[in-house]
Enzyme design. Structure first.
Site, mmCIF file in Angstrom:
data_model
loop_
_atom_site.group_PDB
_atom_site.id
_atom_site.type_symbol
_atom_site.label_atom_id
_atom_site.label_comp_id
_atom_site.label_asym_id
_atom_site.label_seq_id
_atom_site.Cartn_x
_atom_site.Cartn_y
_atom_site.Cartn_z
ATOM 1 N N THR A 61 0.897 -1.180 -0.019
ATOM 2 C CA THR A 61 -0.167 -0.105 0.188
ATOM 3 C C THR A 61 0.649 1.179 0.284
ATOM 4 O OG1 THR A 61 -1.411 1.300 1.578
ATOM 5 C CG2 THR A 61 -0.261 -0.495 2.364
ATOM 6 N N ASP A 62 0.350 2.453 -0.383
ATOM 7 C CA ASP A 62 0.991 3.634 -0.425
ATOM 8 C C ASP A 62 1.081 4.223 0.981
ATOM 9 O OD1 ASP A 62 -1.653 4.367 0.084
ATOM 10 O OD2 ASP A 62 -1.508 5.971 -1.348
ATOM 11 N N GLU A 63 0.286 3.563 1.920
ATOM 12 C CA GLU A 63 0.366 3.991 3.240
ATOM 13 C C GLU A 63 1.687 3.911 3.795
ATOM 14 O OE1 GLU A 63 -3.021 3.567 5.691
ATOM 15 O OE2 GLU A 63 -4.228 3.330 3.815
ATOM 16 N N TYR A 118 -1.084 -0.746 11.214
ATOM 17 C CA TYR A 118 -1.576 -1.221 9.840
ATOM 18 C C TYR A 118 -0.539 -0.908 8.987
ATOM 19 C CZ TYR A 118 -3.307 -1.396 5.055
ATOM 20 O OH TYR A 118 -3.369 -1.813 3.723
ATOM 21 N N LYS A 132 2.669 -3.465 7.286
ATOM 22 C CA LYS A 132 2.606 -3.488 5.735
ATOM 23 C C LYS A 132 3.949 -3.159 5.435
ATOM 24 C CE LYS A 132 -0.132 -4.550 3.137
ATOM 25 N NZ LYS A 132 -0.694 -5.900 2.560
HETATM 26 P P1 NAD Z 1 -10.090 -6.825 2.831
HETATM 27 O O1 NAD Z 1 -9.868 -6.760 4.559
HETATM 28 O O2 NAD Z 1 -11.238 -6.499 2.239
HETATM 29 O O3 NAD Z 1 -9.850 -8.522 2.665
HETATM 30 C C1 NAD Z 1 -8.740 -9.099 3.492
HETATM 31 C C2 NAD Z 1 -9.030 -10.472 2.981
HETATM 32 O O4 NAD Z 1 -7.740 -11.476 3.790
HETATM 33 C C3 NAD Z 1 -10.382 -11.024 3.786
HETATM 34 O O5 NAD Z 1 -10.990 -11.961 2.998
HETATM 35 C C4 NAD Z 1 -9.704 -11.677 4.981
HETATM 36 O O6 NAD Z 1 -10.530 -12.906 5.425
HETATM 37 C C5 NAD Z 1 -8.381 -12.424 4.465
HETATM 38 N N1 NAD Z 1 -7.479 -12.755 5.604
HETATM 39 C C6 NAD Z 1 -7.186 -11.934 6.710
HETATM 40 N N2 NAD Z 1 -6.430 -12.507 7.585
HETATM 41 C C7 NAD Z 1 -5.935 -13.744 7.203
HETATM 42 C C8 NAD Z 1 -5.163 -14.920 7.367
HETATM 43 N N3 NAD Z 1 -4.464 -14.940 8.472
HETATM 44 N N4 NAD Z 1 -5.099 -15.915 6.156
HETATM 45 C C9 NAD Z 1 -5.810 -15.840 5.197
HETATM 46 N N5 NAD Z 1 -6.567 -15.103 4.962
HETATM 47 C C10 NAD Z 1 -6.551 -13.990 5.670
HETATM 48 O O7 NAD Z 1 -8.859 -6.040 2.463
HETATM 49 P P2 NAD Z 1 -8.603 -5.574 0.924
HETATM 50 O O8 NAD Z 1 -8.934 -4.100 1.077
HETATM 51 O O9 NAD Z 1 -9.134 -6.355 -0.053
HETATM 52 O O10 NAD Z 1 -6.913 -5.391 0.932
HETATM 53 C C11 NAD Z 1 -6.227 -6.447 0.170
HETATM 54 C C12 NAD Z 1 -4.740 -6.217 0.287
HETATM 55 O O11 NAD Z 1 -4.639 -5.188 -0.648
HETATM 56 C C13 NAD Z 1 -4.289 -5.872 1.529
HETATM 57 O O12 NAD Z 1 -3.157 -6.569 1.576
HETATM 58 C C14 NAD Z 1 -4.125 -4.341 1.695
HETATM 59 O O13 NAD Z 1 -3.119 -4.053 2.424
HETATM 60 C C15 NAD Z 1 -3.850 -4.079 0.263
HETATM 61 N N6 NAD Z 1 -4.218 -2.640 -0.138
HETATM 62 C C16 NAD Z 1 -5.711 -2.276 -0.015
HETATM 63 C C17 NAD Z 1 -6.112 -1.017 -0.400
HETATM 64 C C18 NAD Z 1 -7.546 -0.536 -0.312
HETATM 65 O O14 NAD Z 1 -7.751 0.407 -0.650
HETATM 66 N N7 NAD Z 1 -8.339 -1.572 0.005
HETATM 67 C C19 NAD Z 1 -5.013 -0.126 -1.101
HETATM 68 C C20 NAD Z 1 -3.786 -0.802 -1.407
HETATM 69 C C21 NAD Z 1 -3.249 -1.882 -0.882
HETATM 70 P P1 TYD Z 2 -10.424 4.497 4.857
HETATM 71 O O1 TYD Z 2 -11.543 4.170 3.866
HETATM 72 O O2 TYD Z 2 -10.530 3.769 6.259
HETATM 73 O O3 TYD Z 2 -8.890 4.188 4.191
HETATM 74 P P2 TYD Z 2 -7.480 4.704 4.779
HETATM 75 O O4 TYD Z 2 -7.656 5.395 6.170
HETATM 76 O O5 TYD Z 2 -6.691 3.480 4.497
HETATM 77 O O6 TYD Z 2 -7.141 5.828 3.851
HETATM 78 O O7 TYD Z 2 -10.564 5.885 5.069
HETATM 79 C C1 TYD Z 2 -10.403 6.845 3.901
HETATM 80 C C2 TYD Z 2 -10.370 8.382 4.549
HETATM 81 O O8 TYD Z 2 -11.608 8.428 5.076
HETATM 82 C C3 TYD Z 2 -9.337 8.601 5.833
HETATM 83 O O9 TYD Z 2 -8.977 9.756 5.776
HETATM 84 C C4 TYD Z 2 -10.315 8.380 6.922
HETATM 85 C C5 TYD Z 2 -11.779 8.807 6.560
HETATM 86 N N1 TYD Z 2 -12.776 8.312 7.072
HETATM 87 C C6 TYD Z 2 -13.912 9.149 7.654
HETATM 88 O O10 TYD Z 2 -13.872 10.224 7.545
HETATM 89 N N2 TYD Z 2 -15.038 8.591 8.130
HETATM 90 C C7 TYD Z 2 -15.304 7.103 8.391
HETATM 91 O O11 TYD Z 2 -16.127 6.736 8.863
HETATM 92 C C8 TYD Z 2 -13.853 6.315 7.722
HETATM 93 C C9 TYD Z 2 -14.304 5.180 7.709
HETATM 94 C C10 TYD Z 2 -12.976 7.129 7.166
#
Ligand code: NAD
Ligand code: TYD
Length: 340
Positions: A125-127, A153, A157
């Site tokens: 992630t970019d985070e 988090y 990562k």
């Molecule tokens: P999500 O929380 O929707 O899904 C995570 C999945 O991983 C779930 O199905 C969960 O059951 C499974 N999981 C958790 N712990 C596990 C374990 N110990 N063994 C097997 N499975 C397990 O997450 P997401 O938003 O789909 O993100 C997926 C990946 O992408 C993550 O690694 C996250 O860091 C990365 N990512 C997410 C975003 C975003 O905007 N959502 C952006 C950049 C990177």
């Molecule tokens: P989020 O979807 O949790 O992603 P991330 O923190 O990983 O970027 O949140 C996106 C942005 O929205 C973040 O600045 C926090 C804000 N946010 C709210 O203002 N209210 C909410 O209820 C949530 C879940 C997030």
């Protein structure tokens, strides 16, 4: 060709499975997921019956079961999406983030080494770069930006990324890492900003905006992220990191107002609540490397992607209504109950 996708019952992993099976209909895809609160088997219903798809309920931290699965499946490619992914939950309880995101990655790296996979891909992630100031819009995260994580988090990562790079250097494990900006689209768990606001607005519930809503995120439609990962695993250079993002920066408050407008709901639903601890101000990706080396560009404009997403939540109410009627209620009460 056998592909193992971990975390495939979650948001991006499931979209990636759909993407890969639509482009490579003969590929064998094995989904590994232990089904935490964020994993949902019903998400995978459309691929469950396919002869070349297998779902296995295992935790990536379970070394023995992962080893056995790799021995059985002899995967060519492993893409690791499995993670604890919500910043707010990591502030509430960091330990499971370290267990899954760091130890789980180590278990997968060891299995990938042992069974000689052709490519291990870590979805990061970019985070991991921390945040950027709001007053200098010319600053972006490049692959050279130092790691400077803010939350448990993002620290977990970043640790996993360092472990991957160490396995590349020490053991020559053929691997790549992608660091993507915020995704949105179908099957996004309703604890995250966009699906939470859509679900609450549809239920005429308050829309809890943290702080003043001025924080900026760089939003990418999930399918564009999936396409980037497909390109990286096929054409990306081993040992390299690729940033993925589409120059689509938006303030939280503007997204929430847009959702109200699209759904015909009043902005009076917006409720400003206390800020997240250590809240990152701005994320913004410089995607030059993936564009110039691999030819990747996002295809979906935000104005189209957000409409597609809202339509999906309208058409698939049962998917998210089932989630928010269960254990999620306790989470919501803990996270937002006393928040002013
Ligand atoms: P999500 O929380 O929707 O899904 C995570 C999945 O991983 C779930 O199905 C969960 O059951 C499974 N999981 C958790 N712990 C596990 C374990 N110990 N063994 C097997 N499975 C397990 O997450 P997401 O938003 O789909 O993100 C997926 C990946 O992408 C993550 O690694 C996250 O860091 C990365 N990512 C997410 C975003 C975003 O905007 N959502 C952006 C950049 C990177
Ligand atoms: P989020 O979807 O949790 O992603 P991330 O923190 O990983 O970027 O949140 C996106 C942005 O929205 C973040 O600045 C926090 C804000 N946010 C709210 O203002 N209210 C909410 O209820 C949530 C879940 C997030």
């Amino acid at each position: 060709m056998t592909l193992i996708v971990t975390g495939g019952a979650g948001f991006i992993g499931a979209n990636f499975i759909f993407y890969m099976l639509s482009i490579y209909p003969d590929m064998r895809v094995v989904c590994v997921d232990c089904l935490t609160y964020a994993g949902n088997l019903s998400t995978l219903a459309s691929v469950m019956g396919k002869a070349n798809f297998r779902f296995v309920k295992i935790s990536i931290t379970d070394q023995k079961s992962i080893g056995k699965l790799f021995e059985e499946e002899k995967p060519d490619i492993v893409v690791n999406f499995a993670a604890e992914s919500h910043v707010d939950r990591s502030i509430e309880n960091p330990s499971v983030f370290l267990e899954t995101n760091i130890i789980g990655t180590q278990v997968l790296l060891d299995a990938a080494r042992q069974w000689g996979v052709k490519r291990y891909h870590q979805v990061s992630t970019d985070e991991v770069y921390g945040d950027l100031p709001l007053d200098n819009p010319n600053l972006f995260f490049t692959e050279e930006t130092p790691l400077h994580a803010s939350s448990p988090y993002s620290a977990s990562k970043a640790s996993a990324d360092l472990l991957c790079l160490a396995y590349y250097r020490t053991f020559d494990l053929p691997l790549t890492i992608s660091r993507c900006s915020n995704n949105y689209g179908p099957y996004h768990f309703p604890e995250k900003l966009i699906p939470l606001m859509i679900a609450n607005a549809l239920n005429d519930q308050p829309l809890p905006v943290y702080g003043q809503g001025l924080n900026v995120r760089d939003w990418l439609y999930v399918e564009d992220h999936c396409a980037a990962i497909d390109l990286i695993i096929r054409k990306g250079r081993e040992g390299e990191v690729y940033n993925v993002g589409g120059h689509n920066e938006m303030r939280n408050i503007d997204i929430v107002k847009l959702i109200c407008k699209e759904l015909g709901k009043p902005e009076s639903l917006i409720t400003y609540v206390s800020d997240r601890k250590g809240h990152d101000m701005r994320y913004a990706i410089d995607p030059t490397k993936i564009h110039e080396e691999l030819g990747w560009l996002p295809k979906t404009k935000f104005s189209d992607g957000i409409r597609l997403t809202i339509k999906w939540y309208l058409d698939n109410r049962s998917w998210w209504e089932e989630i928010i009627s269960g254990e999620y209620k306790n989470y919501y009460e803990r996270m937002y109950g006393g928040r002013q």
